[in-house]
Design a protein around this motif. Structure first.
Motif, short mmCIF file in Angstrom:
data_model
loop_
_atom_site.label_atom_id
_atom_site.label_comp_id
_atom_site.label_asym_id
_atom_site.label_seq_id
_atom_site.Cartn_x
_atom_site.Cartn_y
_atom_site.Cartn_z
N ALA A 251 34.47 43.53 35.69
CA ALA A 251 33.87 43.92 36.97
C ALA A 251 33.46 42.69 37.77
O ALA A 251 33.71 42.61 38.98
N MET A 252 32.84 41.72 37.11
CA MET A 252 32.41 40.52 37.81
C MET A 252 33.61 39.69 38.28
O MET A 252 33.62 39.17 39.39
N GLN A 253 34.63 39.57 37.43
CA GLN A 253 35.82 38.81 37.82
C GLN A 253 36.52 39.46 39.01
O GLN A 253 36.96 38.78 39.95
N ALA A 254 36.65 40.78 38.96
CA ALA A 254 37.37 41.50 40.02
C ALA A 254 36.69 41.38 41.37
O ALA A 254 37.34 41.46 42.41
N TRP A 260 42.27 38.41 44.94
CA TRP A 260 41.98 39.84 44.95
C TRP A 260 40.53 40.15 45.28
O TRP A 260 40.23 41.23 45.78
N ALA A 261 39.64 39.21 45.01
CA ALA A 261 38.26 39.39 45.46
C ALA A 261 38.20 39.36 46.99
O ALA A 261 37.47 40.14 47.62
N TRP A 262 39.00 38.46 47.61
CA TRP A 262 39.08 38.42 49.07
C TRP A 262 39.67 39.72 49.62
O TRP A 262 39.19 40.23 50.64
N ILE A 263 40.70 40.21 48.98
CA ILE A 263 41.30 41.47 49.41
C ILE A 263 40.27 42.60 49.37
O ILE A 263 40.20 43.45 50.27
N PHE A 264 39.45 42.60 48.32
CA PHE A 264 38.44 43.66 48.19
C PHE A 264 37.41 43.56 49.31
O PHE A 264 37.16 44.54 50.02
N TRP A 265 36.80 42.40 49.46
CA TRP A 265 35.69 42.28 50.41
C TRP A 265 36.15 42.32 51.86
O TRP A 265 35.48 42.92 52.71
N VAL A 266 37.29 41.71 52.15
CA VAL A 266 37.78 41.70 53.53
C VAL A 266 38.59 42.95 53.85
O VAL A 266 38.35 43.62 54.86
N TYR A 314 46.62 45.56 41.37
CA TYR A 314 46.77 44.17 40.95
C TYR A 314 45.54 43.63 40.21
O TYR A 314 45.67 42.99 39.17
N ALA A 315 44.35 43.89 40.76
CA ALA A 315 43.14 43.40 40.07
C ALA A 315 42.97 44.09 38.73
O ALA A 315 42.54 43.48 37.75
N GLY A 316 43.36 45.38 38.68
CA GLY A 316 43.25 46.10 37.43
C GLY A 316 44.14 45.54 36.34
O GLY A 316 43.78 45.56 35.15
N GLN A 317 45.30 45.02 36.72
CA GLN A 317 46.20 44.42 35.73
C GLN A 317 45.91 42.94 35.49
O GLN A 317 46.27 42.39 34.45
N THR A 318 45.27 42.30 36.46
CA THR A 318 45.02 40.86 36.37
C THR A 318 43.82 40.54 35.49
O THR A 318 43.87 39.64 34.66
N PHE A 319 42.74 41.29 35.69
CA PHE A 319 41.49 40.99 34.97
C PHE A 319 41.33 41.96 33.81
O PHE A 319 41.07 43.16 34.03
N VAL A 320 41.48 41.45 32.60
CA VAL A 320 41.44 42.31 31.42
C VAL A 320 40.37 41.89 30.42
O VAL A 320 40.36 42.37 29.30
N GLY A 321 39.49 41.00 30.83
CA GLY A 321 38.39 40.61 29.97
C GLY A 321 38.73 39.46 29.04
O GLY A 321 39.82 38.90 29.06
#
Length: 321
Positions: A251-254, A260-266, A314-321
């Motif tokens: 959650a923190m990484q995403a 992908w954090a930029w995609i989320f916030w912007v 993409y974020a779901g597949q990228t950040f897996v802990g």
């Protein structure tokens, strides 16, 4: 390497790419457009201006977008010419199989519903009127039993809207995807995109009259649906954070790492949620019921929903802990 964008090594876990995100976007939009058309028809109780444009736009968008999405999905398969095997081999424990069965019901229902809204063009003035004439009796019969057709379509539209989320949530090794909130989030965002697309196409192509009554109605629709997305996103990430372990890390990484954090916030929050809410609240407060406001509102909602699909995939597949 600029750490703001992250290392390229983090993308090794991505197996589903942008065509799947676009398919999920189109399938959700189709379901949302069908629901929008039916809700306007039921709530307003008629198909006369200024409501007929919205009803017809949603009726047309539903089959067109689901067919485009399925076409894209088929050609994204490793062996697209073998897609027909999905039609004869079933595994009822598979989300994909259940989705195919739902599409089997939803797609023809959406086509038949659209046919009832465009009967004069299909059977009298359209370029294929002569070829389609033998089917007019079937469409007339269904139009005479529209309550059955509409209720069935609405039910399966909800099924398809939820299925787009279940398709990803079944990926158990991806913490951001494997959450029960994802189907609800995708249903809500699909409805949001369906409302926005119906407004956009209704105003542009069906010349529905815009006045204070229906402009206010359309803006208030967004004020009901868009905050639901924000609430569900908040619940998704807060829930993951307080579960601790890998889910808290993901959650923190995403939310803070890489593009992908930029995609989320912007894209998702800024363009898809904050902007349409600001437009709608400002227009309603100032009684500024202009076509430009409504079209801009619809456009940014669609961009935001597409950004959400891309982000989750993409974020779901990228950040897996």
């Amino acid at each position: 390497m600029n750490q703001m964008w992250g290392s390229i090594e983090q993308y090794n876990t991505v197996v589903w790419h942008w065509p799947i995100a676009v398919y999920l976007f189109l399938a959700g939009l189709s379901a949302g457009a069908a629901m929008t058309s039916l809700m306007v028809k039921w709530i307003e109780g008629n198909e006369t201006p200024p409501w007929d444009g919205l009803i017809k736009a949603g009726a047309l968008l539903a089959p067109v977008t689901i067919c485009l999405g399925l076409f894209l999905l088929i050609f994204d398969l490793t062996r697209p010419l073998h897609f027909w095997k999905l039609l004869i081999h079933y595994n009822f424990s598979s989300v994909m199989t259940l989705g195919v069965l739902g599409l089997f019901a939803y797609t023809p229902l959406s086509l038949l519903y659209a046919a009832t809204k465009f009967k004069p063009w299909l059977f009298e003035s359209g370029p294929f009127a002569g070829l389609l004439k033998p089917f007019q009796g079937i469409v007339d019969a269904l139009d005479g039993r529209s309550a059955w057709l509409e209720r069935s379509l609405f039910f399966f539209a909800i099924v398809i809207g939820i299925y787009t989320g279940f398709l990803l949530s079944a990926m158990y090794s991806y913490p951001l995807l494997n959450t029960p909130l994802l189907p609800i989030l995708f249903l809500a965002s699909g409805l949001s995109s369906g409302v926005a697309a119906s407004i956009l196409f209704g105003l542009l192509f069906f010349k529905s009259e815009v006045n204070q009554k229906n402009a206010k109605y359309l803006l208030e629709l967004d004020l009901r649906v868009v905050p639901m997305e924000l609430l569900l996103l908040f619940a998704l990430f807060v829930g993951m954070y307080f579960q601790g372990g890998d889910k808290m890390v993901v959650a923190m990484q995403a939310l803070t790492t890489g593009v992908w954090a930029w995609i989320f916030w912007v894209g998702v929050i800024g363009i898809g949620i904050a902007t349409p809410l600001l437009i709608a609240v400002t227009a309603l407060k100032n009684h500024a019921y202009r076509v430009g406001y409504i079209l801009l509102n619809s456009a940014v909602v669609l961009v935001g929903v597409l950004a959400l699909r891309l982000y989750i995939l993409y974020a779901g597949q990228t950040f897996v802990g």
